[in-house]
Design a protein around this motif. Structure first.
Motif, mmCIF file in Angstrom:
data_model
loop_
_atom_site.group_PDB
_atom_site.id
_atom_site.type_symbol
_atom_site.label_atom_id
_atom_site.label_comp_id
_atom_site.label_asym_id
_atom_site.label_seq_id
_atom_site.Cartn_x
_atom_site.Cartn_y
_atom_site.Cartn_z
ATOM 1 N N SER A 18 5.806 -3.884 -10.553
ATOM 2 C CA SER A 18 6.138 -3.269 -11.564
ATOM 3 C C SER A 18 7.584 -1.706 -10.686
ATOM 4 O O SER A 18 8.166 -1.166 -11.020
ATOM 5 N N CYS A 19 7.300 -1.845 -9.085
ATOM 6 C CA CYS A 19 8.094 -0.959 -8.589
ATOM 7 C C CYS A 19 9.223 -1.157 -8.499
ATOM 8 O O CYS A 19 10.250 -1.184 -8.037
ATOM 9 N N GLN A 20 9.789 -2.528 -8.762
ATOM 10 C CA GLN A 20 10.890 -3.132 -8.648
ATOM 11 C C GLN A 20 11.436 -4.168 -10.032
ATOM 12 O O GLN A 20 10.566 -4.649 -9.699
ATOM 13 N N GLY A 56 -16.101 -8.286 -11.893
ATOM 14 C CA GLY A 56 -16.520 -7.869 -10.119
ATOM 15 C C GLY A 56 -15.600 -6.700 -10.532
ATOM 16 O O GLY A 56 -16.359 -6.731 -11.630
ATOM 17 N N LYS A 57 -14.524 -6.491 -9.413
ATOM 18 C CA LYS A 57 -14.793 -4.758 -9.206
ATOM 19 C C LYS A 57 -13.038 -4.931 -9.114
ATOM 20 O O LYS A 57 -12.619 -5.682 -7.665
ATOM 21 N N ALA A 58 -12.081 -4.226 -9.438
ATOM 22 C CA ALA A 58 -10.845 -3.853 -9.342
ATOM 23 C C ALA A 58 -10.560 -3.009 -8.895
ATOM 24 O O ALA A 58 -11.219 -1.545 -9.354
ATOM 25 N N GLN A 59 -10.091 -2.328 -7.730
ATOM 26 C CA GLN A 59 -9.617 -1.077 -7.470
ATOM 27 C C GLN A 59 -8.325 -1.057 -7.064
ATOM 28 O O GLN A 59 -7.308 -1.072 -6.321
ATOM 29 N N VAL A 60 -7.427 -0.306 -7.284
ATOM 30 C CA VAL A 60 -6.668 0.358 -7.984
ATOM 31 C C VAL A 60 -5.793 1.531 -6.424
ATOM 32 O O VAL A 60 -6.684 2.771 -7.187
ATOM 33 N N ASP A 61 -5.041 1.697 -5.672
ATOM 34 C CA ASP A 61 -5.115 3.379 -5.068
ATOM 35 C C ASP A 61 -3.151 3.477 -5.059
ATOM 36 O O ASP A 61 -2.184 2.484 -4.117
ATOM 37 N N MET A 62 -2.796 4.251 -5.723
ATOM 38 C CA MET A 62 -1.594 4.344 -5.486
ATOM 39 C C MET A 62 -1.382 6.129 -5.675
ATOM 40 O O MET A 62 -2.537 6.791 -5.825
ATOM 41 N N SER A 194 9.193 -5.066 -1.299
ATOM 42 C CA SER A 194 8.212 -6.465 -1.335
ATOM 43 C C SER A 194 6.764 -6.019 -1.693
ATOM 44 O O SER A 194 6.300 -5.324 -2.080
ATOM 45 N N TYR A 195 6.086 -7.339 -1.933
ATOM 46 C CA TYR A 195 4.496 -7.407 -2.414
ATOM 47 C C TYR A 195 3.860 -8.148 -1.356
ATOM 48 O O TYR A 195 4.362 -9.433 -1.849
ATOM 49 N N MET A 196 2.655 -8.337 -0.953
ATOM 50 C CA MET A 196 2.068 -9.677 -0.010
ATOM 51 C C MET A 196 0.221 -9.336 -1.069
ATOM 52 O O MET A 196 -0.057 -8.442 -1.404
ATOM 53 N N VAL A 197 0.314 -10.572 -0.705
ATOM 54 C CA VAL A 197 -1.511 -10.809 -1.831
ATOM 55 C C VAL A 197 -1.543 -11.567 -1.284
ATOM 56 O O VAL A 197 -1.125 -12.354 -0.064
ATOM 57 N N GLN A 222 7.763 0.048 -1.997
ATOM 58 C CA GLN A 222 8.429 0.442 -2.053
ATOM 59 C C GLN A 222 9.896 1.629 -1.460
ATOM 60 O O GLN A 222 8.841 2.811 -1.560
ATOM 61 N N GLY A 223 10.639 1.225 -0.442
ATOM 62 C CA GLY A 223 11.330 2.319 0.078
ATOM 63 C C GLY A 223 9.721 2.488 0.746
ATOM 64 O O GLY A 223 9.126 1.752 1.853
ATOM 65 N N SER A 224 9.828 4.560 0.710
ATOM 66 C CA SER A 224 8.470 4.818 1.684
ATOM 67 C C SER A 224 7.095 4.490 1.148
ATOM 68 O O SER A 224 6.258 5.183 1.963
ATOM 69 N N GLY A 225 7.581 4.659 0.074
ATOM 70 C CA GLY A 225 6.216 4.523 -1.035
ATOM 71 C C GLY A 225 5.249 3.112 -0.611
ATOM 72 O O GLY A 225 5.909 2.642 -0.584
#
Length: 257
Positions: A18-20, A56-62, A194-197, A222-225
């Motif tokens: 979603s970032c790009q 299971g569990k899902a954790q979002v860290d933004m 980029s994204y890495m899985v 994305q950028g510095s984020g």
């Protein structure tokens, strides 16, 4: 979960870039078009099943959201992806995704989202297909599209597969001992977004010889984020029973535009 149409929608958007807008490669806008078969030179085995159930569990860290939720996933291969997320036994979000539709119910906000992959691209600048979402959740190999020949290199205990698509570079690392994808990276060379899985904690599924990654970590840059999503399964079953995929919109719910 109240800051978004639902953590599940955020989860889907994060996993798919979603970032790009061009973070996830798409061969075509047609939801029924499939990639070419896996090159026999590539030593990989995808999870095969008719019905899959996982908890299971899902954790979002933004920067704007940190949340851990219980996750319940059901699939009918190549047909339906169903998810439910909640806290402390309370279901907050439910989704039902088919090859041509996306429905998300947010019980906390008493609202729902209904559209398709084309609408998702229009509203959120996310390019994705059902097959890509299914492969990402399962840790399956993503074949190159028709007409694209991947570069395949064996590096000791692993195999590296790379190909370019839609101006992006896609790289997959396959663990040869298991013949399973252990890492997927998608990079935009122009922006370095980029994204890495990463897929870890492989276990043999009950009553099968198939290896499944019980832990998935997604890192988006994305950028510095940077943002991250982790999914840890405690229970995964294949074809134990014929599954249902219930989804209905209660009266009084508002459609999210």
């Amino acid at each position: 979960m109240s800051k978004y149409p639902g953590v599940l929608l955020l989860l889907v958007l994060l996993v798919l870039g979603s970032c790009q807008r061009k973070l996830t490669p798409t061969a075509t806008t047609s939801p029924t078009t499939t990639a070419t078969p896996v090159n026999p030179e590539i030593k990989v085995e995808n999870i095969d099943f008719r019905y899959l159930a996982a908890k299971g569990k899902a954790q979002v860290d933004m920067p704007s959201l940190k949340q851990t939720v219980n996750i319940n996933v059901r699939m009918r291969k190549d047909s339906i992806i169903w998810m439910s997320l909640g806290l402390a036994g309370f279901e907050g979000v439910r989704a039902r995704i088919t090859r041509d539709s996306i429905q998300i119910l947010n019980k906390l906000q008493r609202e729902y989202y209904a559209g398709n992959f084309a609408y998702l691209k229009q509203q959120f600048n996310v390019e994705v297909t059902f097959d890509q979402l299914q492969a990402l959740l399962l840790g399956n190999y993503l074949p190159a599209p028709a007409g694209v020949t991947p570069t395949v290199v064996t590096e000791g205990p692993q195999q590296r597969v790379e190909y370019a698509q839609s101006g992006l570079l896609l790289k997959q690392l396959i663990e040869l001992s298991r013949q399973r994808v252990k890492e997927l990276t998608v990079t935009d060379p122009n922006t370095q977004n980029s994204y890495m899985v990463n897929y870890t904690d492989f276990q043999t599924l009950p009553n099968t010889q198939q290896q499944f990654a019980y832990s998935t970590l997604v890192q988006v840059k994305q950028g510095s984020g940077a943002s991250a999503l982790s999914i840890s399964y405690r229970n995964v079953e294949l074809d134990k029973e014929r599954l249902s995929f219930p989804f209905s919109i209660p009266s009084g719910y508002t459609r999210k535009k």
